[in-house]
Design an enzyme around this catalytic site. Structure first.
Site, PDB file in Angstrom:
ATOM      1  N   LEU A  38       0.813  -1.229   0.000  1.00  0.00           N
ATOM      2  CA  LEU A  38       0.000   0.000   0.000  1.00  0.00           C
ATOM      3  C   LEU A  38       0.841   1.271   0.000  1.00  0.00           C
ATOM      4  O   LEU A  38       0.351   2.343   0.354  1.00  0.00           O
ATOM      5  CB  LEU A  38      -0.991   0.006   1.188  1.00  0.00           C
ATOM      6  N   SER A  41      -0.602   2.673  -3.380  1.00  0.00           N
ATOM      7  CA  SER A  41      -1.911   2.162  -3.818  1.00  0.00           C
ATOM      8  C   SER A  41      -2.872   2.260  -2.643  1.00  0.00           C
ATOM      9  O   SER A  41      -2.457   2.496  -1.511  1.00  0.00           O
ATOM     10  CB  SER A  41      -1.789   0.708  -4.266  1.00  0.00           C
ATOM     11  N   LYS A  89       8.776   3.322  -8.973  1.00  0.00           N
ATOM     12  CA  LYS A  89       8.851   3.619 -10.410  1.00  0.00           C
ATOM     13  C   LYS A  89       9.080   5.081 -10.765  1.00  0.00           C
ATOM     14  O   LYS A  89       8.953   5.462 -11.933  1.00  0.00           O
ATOM     15  CB  LYS A  89       7.588   3.105 -11.108  1.00  0.00           C
ATOM     16  N   ASN A 104      14.118  -1.668  -2.869  1.00  0.00           N
ATOM     17  CA  ASN A 104      12.708  -1.959  -3.203  1.00  0.00           C
ATOM     18  C   ASN A 104      12.568  -2.822  -4.454  1.00  0.00           C
ATOM     19  O   ASN A 104      11.631  -3.605  -4.568  1.00  0.00           O
ATOM     20  CB  ASN A 104      11.931  -0.660  -3.448  1.00  0.00           C
ATOM     21  N   SER A 129      10.650  -2.793 -18.788  1.00  0.00           N
ATOM     22  CA  SER A 129      10.308  -1.507 -19.397  1.00  0.00           C
ATOM     23  C   SER A 129      11.123  -1.280 -20.660  1.00  0.00           C
ATOM     24  O   SER A 129      12.279  -1.728 -20.765  1.00  0.00           O
ATOM     25  CB  SER A 129      10.621  -0.401 -18.382  1.00  0.00           C
ATOM     26  N   TYR A 154      16.360   3.783 -11.416  1.00  0.00           N
ATOM     27  CA  TYR A 154      15.121   3.059 -11.727  1.00  0.00           C
ATOM     28  C   TYR A 154      15.327   2.181 -12.966  1.00  0.00           C
ATOM     29  O   TYR A 154      15.046   0.979 -12.949  1.00  0.00           O
ATOM     30  CB  TYR A 154      13.950   4.029 -11.983  1.00  0.00           C
ATOM     31  N   LYS A 158      15.531  -2.266 -13.682  1.00  0.00           N
ATOM     32  CA  LYS A 158      14.846  -3.111 -14.671  1.00  0.00           C
ATOM     33  C   LYS A 158      15.870  -3.970 -15.420  1.00  0.00           C
ATOM     34  O   LYS A 158      15.637  -5.156 -15.679  1.00  0.00           O
ATOM     35  CB  LYS A 158      14.020  -2.252 -15.627  1.00  0.00           C
ATOM     36  N   SER A 220       3.342  21.588 -19.226  1.00  0.00           N
ATOM     37  CA  SER A 220       4.588  21.949 -19.912  1.00  0.00           C
ATOM     38  C   SER A 220       4.924  20.848 -20.898  1.00  0.00           C
ATOM     39  O   SER A 220       5.021  19.681 -20.511  1.00  0.00           O
ATOM     40  CB  SER A 220       5.732  22.078 -18.908  1.00  0.00           C
ATOM     41  N   VAL A 221       5.076  21.222 -22.142  1.00  0.00           N
ATOM     42  CA  VAL A 221       5.531  20.256 -23.157  1.00  0.00           C
ATOM     43  C   VAL A 221       7.051  20.345 -23.185  1.00  0.00           C
ATOM     44  O   VAL A 221       7.616  21.396 -23.511  1.00  0.00           O
ATOM     45  CB  VAL A 221       4.925  20.585 -24.537  1.00  0.00           C
ATOM     46  N   GLY A 301      17.241  13.586 -19.473  1.00  0.00           N
ATOM     47  CA  GLY A 301      17.091  12.125 -19.468  1.00  0.00           C
ATOM     48  C   GLY A 301      16.074  11.616 -20.466  1.00  0.00           C
ATOM     49  O   GLY A 301      15.970  10.400 -20.691  1.00  0.00           O
TER      50      GLY A 301
HETATM   51  C1  UD1 Z   1       8.815   7.543 -18.065  1.00  0.00           C
HETATM   52  C2  UD1 Z   1      10.172   7.124 -17.576  1.00  0.00           C
HETATM   53  C3  UD1 Z   1      10.361   5.673 -17.896  1.00  0.00           C
HETATM   54  C4  UD1 Z   1       9.280   4.870 -17.210  1.00  0.00           C
HETATM   55  C5  UD1 Z   1       7.911   5.388 -17.634  1.00  0.00           C
HETATM   56  C6  UD1 Z   1       6.856   4.743 -16.801  1.00  0.00           C
HETATM   57  C7  UD1 Z   1      11.563   9.143 -17.691  1.00  0.00           C
HETATM   58  C8  UD1 Z   1      12.718   9.797 -18.375  1.00  0.00           C
HETATM   59  N1  UD1 Z   1      11.206   7.951 -18.189  1.00  0.00           N
HETATM   60  O1  UD1 Z   1       8.760   7.358 -19.473  1.00  0.00           O
HETATM   61  O2  UD1 Z   1      11.611   5.238 -17.457  1.00  0.00           O
HETATM   62  O3  UD1 Z   1       9.387   3.516 -17.547  1.00  0.00           O
HETATM   63  O4  UD1 Z   1       7.821   6.793 -17.429  1.00  0.00           O
HETATM   64  O5  UD1 Z   1       5.593   5.149 -17.205  1.00  0.00           O
HETATM   65  O6  UD1 Z   1      11.011   9.662 -16.758  1.00  0.00           O
HETATM   66  N2  UD1 Z   1       6.009  15.050 -21.111  1.00  0.00           N
HETATM   67  C9  UD1 Z   1       5.729  16.391 -21.246  1.00  0.00           C
HETATM   68  N3  UD1 Z   1       5.205  17.056 -20.160  1.00  0.00           N
HETATM   69  C10 UD1 Z   1       4.950  16.453 -18.965  1.00  0.00           C
HETATM   70  C11 UD1 Z   1       5.230  15.059 -18.852  1.00  0.00           C
HETATM   71  C12 UD1 Z   1       5.774  14.396 -19.948  1.00  0.00           C
HETATM   72  O7  UD1 Z   1       5.941  16.988 -22.293  1.00  0.00           O
HETATM   73  O8  UD1 Z   1       4.489  17.112 -18.021  1.00  0.00           O
HETATM   74  C13 UD1 Z   1       6.566  14.327 -22.284  1.00  0.00           C
HETATM   75  C14 UD1 Z   1       7.913  13.695 -22.000  1.00  0.00           C
HETATM   76  O9  UD1 Z   1       8.955  14.589 -22.267  1.00  0.00           O
HETATM   77  C15 UD1 Z   1       7.880  12.494 -22.957  1.00  0.00           C
HETATM   78  C16 UD1 Z   1       6.391  12.119 -23.024  1.00  0.00           C
HETATM   79  O10 UD1 Z   1       5.691  13.257 -22.577  1.00  0.00           O
HETATM   80  O11 UD1 Z   1       8.292  12.883 -24.223  1.00  0.00           O
HETATM   81  C17 UD1 Z   1       6.061  10.945 -22.143  1.00  0.00           C
HETATM   82  O12 UD1 Z   1       6.533  11.196 -20.847  1.00  0.00           O
HETATM   83  P1  UD1 Z   1       6.215  10.227 -19.611  1.00  0.00           P
HETATM   84  O13 UD1 Z   1       4.771   9.959 -19.535  1.00  0.00           O
HETATM   85  O14 UD1 Z   1       6.872  10.792 -18.401  1.00  0.00           O
HETATM   86  O15 UD1 Z   1       6.903   8.848 -20.017  1.00  0.00           O
HETATM   87  P2  UD1 Z   1       8.414   8.544 -20.426  1.00  0.00           P
HETATM   88  O16 UD1 Z   1       9.312   9.681 -20.127  1.00  0.00           O
HETATM   89  O17 UD1 Z   1       8.397   8.038 -21.816  1.00  0.00           O
END
Ligand code: UD1
Length: 340
Positions: A38, A41, A89, A104, A129, A154, A158, A220-221, A301
């Site tokens: 928990l 969760s 995670k 963990n 992953s 993290y 994996k 934020s993109v 990253g």
């Molecule tokens: C992330 C983790 C990955 C993990 C996965 C689990 C990182 C670098 N990677 O993947 O190791 O297995 O989550 O679900 O954290 N984005 C935005 N704005 C935001 C959030 C995200 O633009 O506020 C963009 C990110 O830059 C990325 C995409 O959306 O291009 C997906 O992001 P996210 O959902 O965090 O997943 P990952 O980064 O692919």
């Protein structure tokens, strides 16, 4: 089904992917026992699962770091297979607290495998992953793509986790499948279970839905200068229910002895890449809302592009994703709307 052979243990079974997988296991007639500490969760999810399936799964509150308790757990029952979700995670947190992640995600894996070996429980499904591939040189990514040095503790857990399991399969009766998830999103169509992020979401979709709901001011993109068609990063977003079903296919493969090696690896994605801007456009369409967002710099990253070649899973597991990005985004939005 399979009761004389034992139950299916789902660790982390009250979490996002775990809970959806328990539902699919029960729908397929498996008897499930959930272990969860928990930490990320809620106990209410147990009732939610029961509401969907009509069966309340057995639940044991247990922290896998407690070796003695895991021993007691296995001593008192027969387990036919284990689906192991329980893990931390959060990528950023893992950089801040590496030892928490190694304890963990790695110590607990070792304890679990030790007890499985002692008790002759030989079927193991591991949550891996696509992060193990880093920025792959070729797209779509096949399972033969080289494993790249991990970007975070993290990600490292994996990679190391896969190696620990593989080494164990070489010297024991253990047989295992590592499912390498791409980006899991969405919620069950009943909208009774879904993702419950703690605090400010780090992942894109929960941030999008919380922004649309007014909980966050603006999305934020992260970066629009990537070498992709619209400049934003590309990912393979997979509906969590499709992902859950891949676990059932993998488990059945092991139970039936249809696996071709002691340890196998499968990508679980849709095979389709979507950019952040494409996700926003699709979200605006299904939710009929405008999303407040701005372009900012890249997140450290992050990789440019990752999407799966799913042919191995399609051919060997007989599994294929069926739900679209729009389906997933609509379910995530409906879930968000229900959280009021
Ligand atoms: C992330 C983790 C990955 C993990 C996965 C689990 C990182 C670098 N990677 O993947 O190791 O297995 O989550 O679900 O954290 N984005 C935005 N704005 C935001 C959030 C995200 O633009 O506020 C963009 C990110 O830059 C990325 C995409 O959306 O291009 C997906 O992001 P996210 O959902 O965090 O997943 P990952 O980064 O692919």
């Amino acid at each position: 089904m399979n009761n004389e052979k034992g139950d299916i243990l789902v660790t982390g079974g009250l979490g996002f992917i775990g809970s959806h997988t328990v539902v699919e296991l029960q729908n397929e007639g498996f008897k499930v026992v959930i272990i969860d500490n928990l930490s990320n969760s809620k106990i209410e999810v147990l009732e939610s699962i029961a509401t969907i399936t009509g069966i309340k799964p057995e639940f044991v509150k247990l922290d896998l770091k407690d070796k003695k308790k895991i021993q007691d757990f296995f001593n008192n029952r027969k387990i036919e297979g284990v689906i192991h979700f329980a893990a931390s995670k959060a990528v950023g947190e893992s950089v801040e607290q590496p030892l928490k992640y190694y304890e963990n995600n790695i110590s607990t894996l070792v304890y679990l495998l030790q007890e499985m070996e002692k008790n002759n429980t030989n079927n193991f499904i591991f949550s891996s992953s696509c992060t193990v591939y880093g920025q792959a040189d070729e797209l779509p990514i096949t399972e033969n793509a080289p494993i790249k040095p991990a970007e975070s503790p993290y990600g490292n857990t994996k990679q190391i986790g896969e190696e620990i399991i593989k080494d164990t399969t070489k010297v024991s009766n253990l047989q295992a499948i590592a499912l390498r998830y791409f980006n899991p999103i969405g919620a069950h169509e009943s909208v009774i279970i879904g993702e419950l992020p703690l605090g400010v979401p780090q992942n894109l979709i929960p941030f999008v839905t919380q922004t649309a709901a007014g909980i966050r001011e603006e999305l934020s993109v992260f970066g629009d200068d990537y070498p992709t068609p619209d400049g934003t990063a590309v990912r393979d977003y997979i509906h969590v229910v499709d992902l859950a079903k891949a676990h059932i296919a993998a488990l059945k493969r092991l139970i039936a002895g249809n696996n071709k090696k002691k340890m196998e690896f499968f990508n679980v994605g849709t095979g389709k890449g979507s950019s952040v801007l494409e996700v926003i456009t699709a979200f605006e369409k299904v939710s009929d809302r405008k999303l407040n967002y701005k372009i900012v710099g890249r997140r450290e990253g992050d990789i440019t592009s990752a999407y799966a070649d799913t042919s191995l899973a399609n051919n060997e597991l007989g599994w294929k994703s069926t739900l679209t990005l729009e389906d997933a985004l609509l379910s995530a939005w409906n879930w968000q709307e229900k959280q009021k």
